[in-house]
Design an enzyme around this catalytic site. Structure first.
Site, PDB file in Angstrom:
ATOM      1  N   PRO A   9       0.795  -1.224   0.000  1.00 34.00           N
ATOM      2  CA  PRO A   9       0.000   0.000   0.000  1.00 34.00           C
ATOM      3  C   PRO A   9       0.833   1.283   0.000  1.00 34.00           C
ATOM      4  O   PRO A   9       1.855   1.375   0.673  1.00 34.00           O
ATOM      5  CB  PRO A   9      -0.828  -0.095   1.294  1.00 34.00           C
ATOM      6  N   ASN A  10       0.341   2.238  -0.782  1.00 35.00           N
ATOM      7  CA  ASN A  10       0.885   3.596  -0.881  1.00 35.00           C
ATOM      8  C   ASN A  10       2.210   3.700  -1.641  1.00 35.00           C
ATOM      9  O   ASN A  10       2.703   4.799  -1.872  1.00 35.00           O
ATOM     10  CB  ASN A  10       1.030   4.244   0.511  1.00 35.00           C
ATOM     11  N   ARG A  17       4.850  11.078  -2.264  1.00 35.92           N
ATOM     12  CA  ARG A  17       4.592  10.964  -0.824  1.00 35.92           C
ATOM     13  C   ARG A  17       5.876  11.170  -0.011  1.00 35.92           C
ATOM     14  O   ARG A  17       6.938  10.705  -0.414  1.00 35.92           O
ATOM     15  CB  ARG A  17       3.979   9.591  -0.490  1.00 35.92           C
ATOM     16  N   TYR A  22      11.126   8.793   1.635  1.00 31.84           N
ATOM     17  CA  TYR A  22      11.147   7.797   0.552  1.00 31.84           C
ATOM     18  C   TYR A  22      11.829   8.253  -0.726  1.00 31.84           C
ATOM     19  O   TYR A  22      11.884   7.491  -1.688  1.00 31.84           O
ATOM     20  CB  TYR A  22       9.706   7.349   0.251  1.00 31.84           C
ATOM     21  N   ASN A  74       7.992  -5.443  -0.277  1.00 35.51           N
ATOM     22  CA  ASN A  74       7.816  -4.258   0.554  1.00 35.51           C
ATOM     23  C   ASN A  74       6.330  -4.177   0.850  1.00 35.51           C
ATOM     24  O   ASN A  74       5.541  -3.718   0.010  1.00 35.51           O
ATOM     25  CB  ASN A  74       8.303  -2.986  -0.143  1.00 35.51           C
ATOM     26  N   ALA A  77       2.865  -0.444   5.133  1.00 33.47           N
ATOM     27  CA  ALA A  77       2.341  -0.445   6.499  1.00 33.47           C
ATOM     28  C   ALA A  77       1.779  -1.801   6.924  1.00 33.47           C
ATOM     29  O   ALA A  77       1.688  -2.086   8.133  1.00 33.47           O
ATOM     30  CB  ALA A  77       1.276   0.638   6.643  1.00 33.47           C
ATOM     31  N   GLU A  98      12.298  -9.261   2.905  1.00 35.98           N
ATOM     32  CA  GLU A  98      11.516  -8.087   3.327  1.00 35.98           C
ATOM     33  C   GLU A  98      12.366  -6.843   3.103  1.00 35.98           C
ATOM     34  O   GLU A  98      13.513  -6.783   3.555  1.00 35.98           O
ATOM     35  CB  GLU A  98      11.165  -8.232   4.813  1.00 35.98           C
ATOM     36  N   HIS A 100      12.525  -2.389   3.047  1.00 35.75           N
ATOM     37  CA  HIS A 100      11.955  -1.073   3.339  1.00 35.75           C
ATOM     38  C   HIS A 100      12.909  -0.014   2.815  1.00 35.75           C
ATOM     39  O   HIS A 100      14.122  -0.086   3.057  1.00 35.75           O
ATOM     40  CB  HIS A 100      11.744  -0.888   4.845  1.00 35.75           C
ATOM     41  N   ARG A 107      12.704   5.305  12.863  1.00 32.65           N
ATOM     42  CA  ARG A 107      11.449   6.050  12.736  1.00 32.65           C
ATOM     43  C   ARG A 107      10.526   5.751  13.931  1.00 32.65           C
ATOM     44  O   ARG A 107      10.992   5.332  14.981  1.00 32.65           O
ATOM     45  CB  ARG A 107      10.814   5.713  11.385  1.00 32.65           C
TER      46      ARG A 107
HETATM   47  C1  DQA Z   1       8.044   1.335   4.176  1.00 36.85           C
HETATM   48  C2  DQA Z   1       8.054   1.624   5.689  1.00 36.85           C
HETATM   49  C3  DQA Z   1       6.675   1.412   6.276  1.00 36.85           C
HETATM   50  O1  DQA Z   1       6.697   1.680   7.668  1.00 36.85           O
HETATM   51  C4  DQA Z   1       5.683   2.349   5.620  1.00 36.85           C
HETATM   52  O2  DQA Z   1       4.385   2.111   6.123  1.00 36.85           O
HETATM   53  C5  DQA Z   1       5.710   2.287   4.141  1.00 36.85           C
HETATM   54  C6  DQA Z   1       6.999   2.180   3.464  1.00 36.85           C
HETATM   55  C7  DQA Z   1       9.409   1.663   3.524  1.00 36.85           C
HETATM   56  O3  DQA Z   1       9.606   1.215   2.396  1.00 36.85           O
HETATM   57  O4  DQA Z   1      10.252   2.338   4.110  1.00 36.85           O
HETATM   58  O5  DQA Z   1       4.681   2.416   3.480  1.00 36.85           O
HETATM   59  O6  DQA Z   1       7.778  -0.022   3.978  1.00 36.85           O
END
Ligand code: DQA
Length: 146
Positions: A9-10, A17, A22, A74, A77, A98, A100, A107
Site C-alpha cells: 500500500p501507498n 509521498r 522515501y 515491501n 504499512a 523483506e 523497506h 522512525r
Molecule cells: C516502508 C516503511 C513502512 O513503515 C511504511 O508504512 C511504508 C513504506 C518503507 O519502504 O520504508 O509504506 O515499507
C-alpha cells in the site's frame, strides 16, 4: 531465477509521498531500473503493486505455484499490522526478502515491529531504492549457496 517484486500500500505514490522518507523516484522508475538490473543478472523478474491486503496474499500464493524462486516484498504499512500476510508467507515455500526504503528502526516505534520478519529469509532496510537491488543480490547468493 524467477523472482516476484511485490510492493504494498501507498508505494504507488512514490515520488509524491513523504519525499524526505522515501526519496523522489517514482514506482515506475524504480521498477524500470530493477528490471534492467534483473536482465543483466539473468533474473526473470515480475513487478506488482497493490494497495489491498488480499491481493498481495493472492500474489504470494500464485508465486508458490508458478515456479517463482524468490519474492522481494515491501509490504508497506501491512508489515506492521498484517498477520494474514505473515501467514501467507509461512504457507508457501518461497524465500521472501523483506525490504523497506526508509530505515524503519530510525522512525516511529510502531514501524519497529514486523509481522513479516520472523517468516522472511531476511530483511533489508534503509538504503533507499537500492534495497530492491540488494534483495535481488541476496536471493541470487542464497540460490548459489543452495
Ligand atoms: C516502508 C516503511 C513502512 O513503515 C511504511 O508504512 C511504508 C513504506 C518503507 O519502504 O520504508 O509504506 O515499507
Amino acid at each position: 531465477m524467477k523472482v516476484l517484486c511485490l510492493n504494498g500500500p501507498n508505494l504507488n505514490r512514490l515520488g509524491k509521498r513523504e519525499k524526505e522518507a522515501y526519496g523522489t523516484f517514482t514506482l515506475d522508475e524504480l521498477e524500470a531500473d530493477l528490471m534492467e538490473f534483473a536482465e543483466e543478472n539473468g533474473i526473470n523478474l515480475m513487478c506488482m503493486q497493490s494497495n489491498h491486503e488480499g491481493e498481495l496474499i493472492d500474489w504470494i500464493h500464485l508465486a508458490a505455484d508458478d515456479g517463482t524462486e524468490g519474492i522481494v516484498l515491501n509490504a508497506g504499512a501491512y508489515t506492521h499490522t498484517s498477520v494474514a500476510i505473515r501467514d501467507a508467507i509461512a504457507a508457501v515455500h518461497v524465500p521472501v526478502v523483506e525490504v523497506h526504503i526508509s530505515n524503519v528502526y530510525k522512525r516511529e516505534e510502531f514501524r519497529q515491529h514486523s509481522y513479516i520478519a520472523p517468516v522472511a529469509a531476511g530483511q533489508i532496510t534503509g538504503f533507499g531504492q537500492d534495497v530492491y537491488k540488494l534483495a535481488l543480490h541476496a536471493l541470487l547468493l542464497k540460490q548459489a549457496r543452495g
